[in-house]
Design an enzyme around this catalytic site. Structure first.
Site, short mmCIF file in Angstrom:
data_model
loop_
_atom_site.label_atom_id
_atom_site.label_comp_id
_atom_site.label_asym_id
_atom_site.label_seq_id
_atom_site.Cartn_x
_atom_site.Cartn_y
_atom_site.Cartn_z
CG ASP A 1 -2.23 -0.49 1.14
OD1 ASP A 1 -2.45 -1.23 -0.26
OD2 ASP A 1 -2.29 -2.23 2.07
C1 BGC Z 1 0.81 1.07 5.89
C2 BGC Z 1 0.53 0.17 5.40
C3 BGC Z 1 -1.60 0.09 5.63
C4 BGC Z 1 -1.68 1.05 5.10
C5 BGC Z 1 -3.69 1.12 4.87
C6 BGC Z 1 -0.20 2.27 5.84
O1 BGC Z 1 0.46 3.44 6.48
O2 BGC Z 1 1.97 1.33 6.43
O3 BGC Z 1 1.12 -1.13 6.05
O4 BGC Z 1 -1.49 -1.00 4.29
O5 BGC Z 1 -1.87 2.49 5.53
O6 BGC Z 1 -4.33 2.55 4.73
C1 NOJ Z 2 -1.12 -3.46 5.44
C2 NOJ Z 2 -2.46 -3.87 4.23
O1 NOJ Z 2 -3.26 -4.17 5.48
C3 NOJ Z 2 -2.51 -5.03 3.44
O2 NOJ Z 2 -3.06 -4.80 2.93
C4 NOJ Z 2 -1.39 -4.64 2.57
O3 NOJ Z 2 -0.94 -5.32 1.66
C5 NOJ Z 2 0.48 -4.58 3.71
N1 NOJ Z 2 -0.29 -4.02 4.67
C6 NOJ Z 2 0.98 -3.76 3.14
O4 NOJ Z 2 1.40 -2.10 2.54
#
Ligand code: BGC
Ligand code: NOJ
Length: 817
Positions: A487
């Site tokens: 993400d």
């Molecule tokens: C996090 C990710 C997460 C995303 C969700 C980010 O700040 O680092 O792990 O998936 O937020 O919106």
């Molecule tokens: C947490 C999110 O829930 C997941 O969908 C994503 O793949 C990982 N972060 C990596 O960014």
């Protein structure tokens, strides 16, 4: 250093000091009423949705961090001394303390100056209430006069509003206290049909329902004035902060034990029967009262608790293994499937790191959480798949998240995360492999929950692949859109304003770029092969051929443009420059494409996969797990987005982002490297890290999303425990690939890739109604693979056990030499 120990026989983790590095939590509830509970009774409860139906209040980001909970206070009425038998919130010097976190229950016991107290917290199966069963024993030589005070702070239902809209909230609180039960009914007069109740099995000496009356001015939960004085005030909340507290007085002879049951519950009345008498503003209690009366009975509580224990015994009996390694056994047999149930139920909503007021259910998250859950309650996995598919858009794209309550796609975050749809194929394939229930493919499912758009689920899967094929970039690789699995790799975002979300639709996506993802390419190959197999099981051979050809084509694009010379590249950015390449100064190699491409079979034949695995070992593996990329980004890169917003070593910026580690375990297993696969498994196995709890700091019984990487000041420190795709993937890696007991479309495969030192293992696996008793034998030192099996004594070539009739027991022997 440890803060407790595993009790495998009881399926419990036993914490033997209250001051764990962080609150070590557990979950209550199995299907609709849930709660979080810490090792000192902190936490909160909700019905289905942690934001919209929050029963009790919790103060996130507080100091100390665990404030608000299911508190009891004991008061010696002779001396006036009072204390918390769960340590928080009064933090007494307990003579003994123990917290046993079990499967969907927690039991906290203590002894203070000759008074033993044990509180068992659980949610009975099928009920929308939680039980707190207190047992108190007078271990003194003299009689004891004791007051017991309970305490919960009610939340005004919408937890977000509860923490922000004070000008309204301080005026809406309402309760009733009738027949010694406290009813919290804020907003019941208008659009809510639900209320909370708090009841006690003993006659009350008093009660309070206004927090300020209970605590007293300028006091916190560590010093409630009512407890100090030993007398409830009978307060009735009008506005401000509705609260629930009972006072019970007990006289205990030396050696005597008394049991007191408290119930905290949620109830919904039919809209046309809200009030009693009709036309009044009084809550109709006729439907709830029998439930309360029943669960206040000690024998009902005891039976309910036993049923919960049996439920877990039955769920866990689907897979049980006996290997030479204790950490493996307890994770596979107990804690990892348990965590998978929690991630299935909670998604990413409620934990110590997810406030319960944030995101909905993730499209990709839900499909991956299924992978570790489907063997336990396949019917619920089926339902989830259909719900998730109904949030897909007609283009084949998907809402990134949906709201569990309404099951509708979340407009705030929108769509355009181009990996999302492909996970639906993987989730569905996992369900089909486990159950053989092809009927799910015929289920009619709408797009975007819109009536009239229903098509069979199978068509949704076709649309998912189409979505990728319709969006290829200049290298023939899939366009990344907002982001893929990572993400935080936001290649089209270019955010310069503080506070902008890198994920939400609010931030302008810059159009006209050519950012492509090698990760999605690998995922596409995997998904296309799966859909090919699904097509084949339905006799659609031409279609199957087509999907395989598309997979091949994409694998070709990866070989041509996704290979960097010693590993798979990560992406191409907006301008067409490589990301995750030796051409970059930072972020030269990423873990995700190595994992997903090899899992999809890319490079296994031409040797590139082996080179990539080697590069991971040399460049990414550390003593605490495999970091996400190297070198870490040392500064903000506007063209990369959130990944470079994190300080080096944390989260997606070169943290050990645990979700991805099992992909490498699987990849190593596919390459036949049992030692390496298992080594990676043990590095992040929470049980194997128990002895370094002072470094790891999170719960040693569940996976955390992240362990700080080698660039971080706190290398080895875990964060964001519980709600992570790590749970599902590790269970898949160890059970399907390392132990090698893997459901496939045609039956159960037994293909272990074990550490050389092992001499085998045994396992029981329930699969499509039959039970398989599996024995794997191998001389220690051997590194081979299964070439044939003995199925009920009959030699079968290969590693596939065809499905046996439901109800039968099949003996499978696998010999590796
Ligand atoms: C996090 C990710 C997460 C995303 C969700 C980010 O700040 O680092 O792990 O998936 O937020 O919106
Ligand atoms: C947490 C999110 O829930 C997941 O969908 C994503 O793949 C990982 N972060 C990596 O960014």
């Amino acid at each position: 250093m440890r803060y407790g120990y595993f009790s495998d026989e009881d399926r419990e983790y036993v914490i033997n000091r209250p001051d764990t590095p962080l609150p070590w939590i557990n979950y209550l509830g199995t299907d609709s009423y849930f709660g979080i509970i810490s090792n000192t009774a902190g936490g909160y409860s909700f019905y289905r949705d942690a934001r919209l139906r929050r029963l009790t209040r919790y103060r996130y980001n507080n100091a100390p961090s665990d404030v608000g909970g299911r508190y009891l206070y004991l008061r010696d009425d002779d001396s006036g001394e009072y204390w918390s038998p769960t340590w928080q919130p009064t933090q007494p010097e307990l003579d003994h303390y123990e917290c046993r976190h079990g499967l969907s229950y927690t039991r906290i016991s203590s002894v203070y100056r000759g008074v033993r107290a044990e509180t068992l917290y659980f949610v009975p199966l099928g009920e929308t209430l939680e039980v707190w069963r207190l047992r108190v024993t007078n271990e003194r030589a003299v009689p004891l006069d004791l007051s017991v005070f309970s305490s919960v702070e009610f939340c005004l239902w919408d937890a977000f509003d509860d923490g922000s809209n004070f000008q309204r909230n301080f005026s809406i609180g309402e309760v009733e206290v009738v027949d010694e039960v406290i009813y919290h009914k804020s907003e019941y007069r208008e659009r809510r049909d639900h209320f909370a109740y708090f009841a006690c099995s003993e006659p009350l000496a008093g009660f309070d329902t206004q927090r300020e009356a209970f605590l007293g001015p300028y006091r916190g939960f560590d010093r409630p004035i009512v407890v100090e004085r030993g007398a409830s005030t009978g307060s009735i909340a009008h506005g401000w902060a509705p609260h629930g507290s009972h006072q019970v007085t007990l006289s205990l002879a030396p050696g005597e034990t008394r049991e007191v049951v408290f119930l905290l519950g949620y109830w919904e009345n039919p809209r046309d029967a809200k009030f009693d008498p009709p036309g009044s503003q009084t809550v109709n209690k006729t439907l709830v009262r029998p439930v309360i009366d029943r669960w206040l009975r000690p024998e009902v509580v005891a039976e309910g608790f036993q049923k919960l224990r049996d439920y877990w015994t039955s769920l866990l009996s689907v897979v049980q293994v006996d290997t030479p390694d204790t950490d493996t056994d307890r994770m596979v047999n107990i804690w990892n499937p348990y965590q998978c149930m929690i991630t299935f139920n909670m998604s990413r909503s409620a934990s110590s790191y997810e406030s319960g007021i944030g995101r909905g259910m993730g499209f990709r998250d839900s499909n991956q959480d299924l992978l570790g859950f489907v063997q336990m309650v396949p019917e619920r996995a089926r339902e989830r798949l259909l719900d998730v598919a109904a949030t897909q858009l007609e283009t084949g794209g998907a809402y990134h998240q949906y709201q569990p309550f309404t099951k509708r796609g979340n407009n705030d975050i929108g769509s355009g995360f181009n990996d999302d749809p492909l996970w639906l194929i993987l989730g569905t394939a996992a369900y089909l492999k486990e159950t053989g229930d092809n009927s799910i493919l015929e289920e009619l499912v709408p797009y975007d929950n819109t009536e009239g758009t229903e098509v069979p689920l199978y068509d949704h899967l076709q649309q998912s692949l189409r979505y990728t094929l319709d969006r290829l970039g200049p290298h023939g690789l899939p366009l990344i859109g907002r982001a893929d699995w990572n993400d935080c790799l936001n290649l089209n975002c270019f955010s310069e304003e503080p506070g902008e979300s890198f994920q939400s639709d609010g931030v302008g996506l810059r159009s006209g770029g050519v950012a492509e993802s090698v990760f999605i390419a690998g995922l596409f190959v995997l998904a296309a092969k799966e859909l090919g197999q699904i097509a084949e099981t339905r006799g659609l051979l031409d279609e199957a051929e087509y999907y395989r050809a598309e997979a091949e084509k994409m694998a070709g694009a990866i070989a041509e443009h996704g290979w960097d010379g010693a590993w798979f590249r990560r992406a191409y950015d907006y301008f067409g420059n490589p990301v995750g390449s030796s051409e970059n100064q930072e972020g030269q190699i990423f873990i995700e494409p190595q994992g997903i491409c090899i899992m999809a079979g890319v490079g296994l034949e031409d040797g590139t996969a082996l080179r990539a695995l080697d590069s991971v070992r040399k460049r990414l593996a550390t003593k605490h797990g495999i970091v996400l990329q190297q070198p870490a980004y040392s500064r903000y890169h506007v063209e990369l987005g959130e990944i470079s917003s994190y300080p080096p070593g944390y989260k997606e910026n070169a943290g050990i982002f645990c979700h991805t580690n099992p992909w490498l375990m699987i990849a190593e297993a596919m390459a036949g490297h049992g030692d390496q696969a298992f080594h990676y498994y043990q590095l992040i196995n929470p049980s194997a890290r128990e002895t370094i709890s002072e470094v790891h700091r999170c719960e040693p019984y569940v996976y955390a999303q992240m362990i700080a990487g080698k660039d971080a000041a706190t290398f080895g420190e875990a964060k964001n425990s519980w709600l992570t795709g790590t749970a599902a993937w590790n269970l898949v890696a160890i059970s399907h690939w390392i132990l090698g007991i893997r459901p496939e479309f045609k039956g159960l495969v037994v293909d272990p890739v074990l550490p050389a030192a092992w001499d085998g293992f045994t396992a029981t696996r329930r699969f499509r109604g039959a039970t398989y008793e599996i024995t794997v034998r191998k001389p220690a030192g051997a590194r081979g693979r299964v070439t044939h099996l003995l199925v009920d004594g009959v030699r079968t070539e290969g590693n596939l056990v065809p499905p046996a009739p439901a109800g039968s027991t099949v003996r499978v022997e696998a010999i590796i030499d």
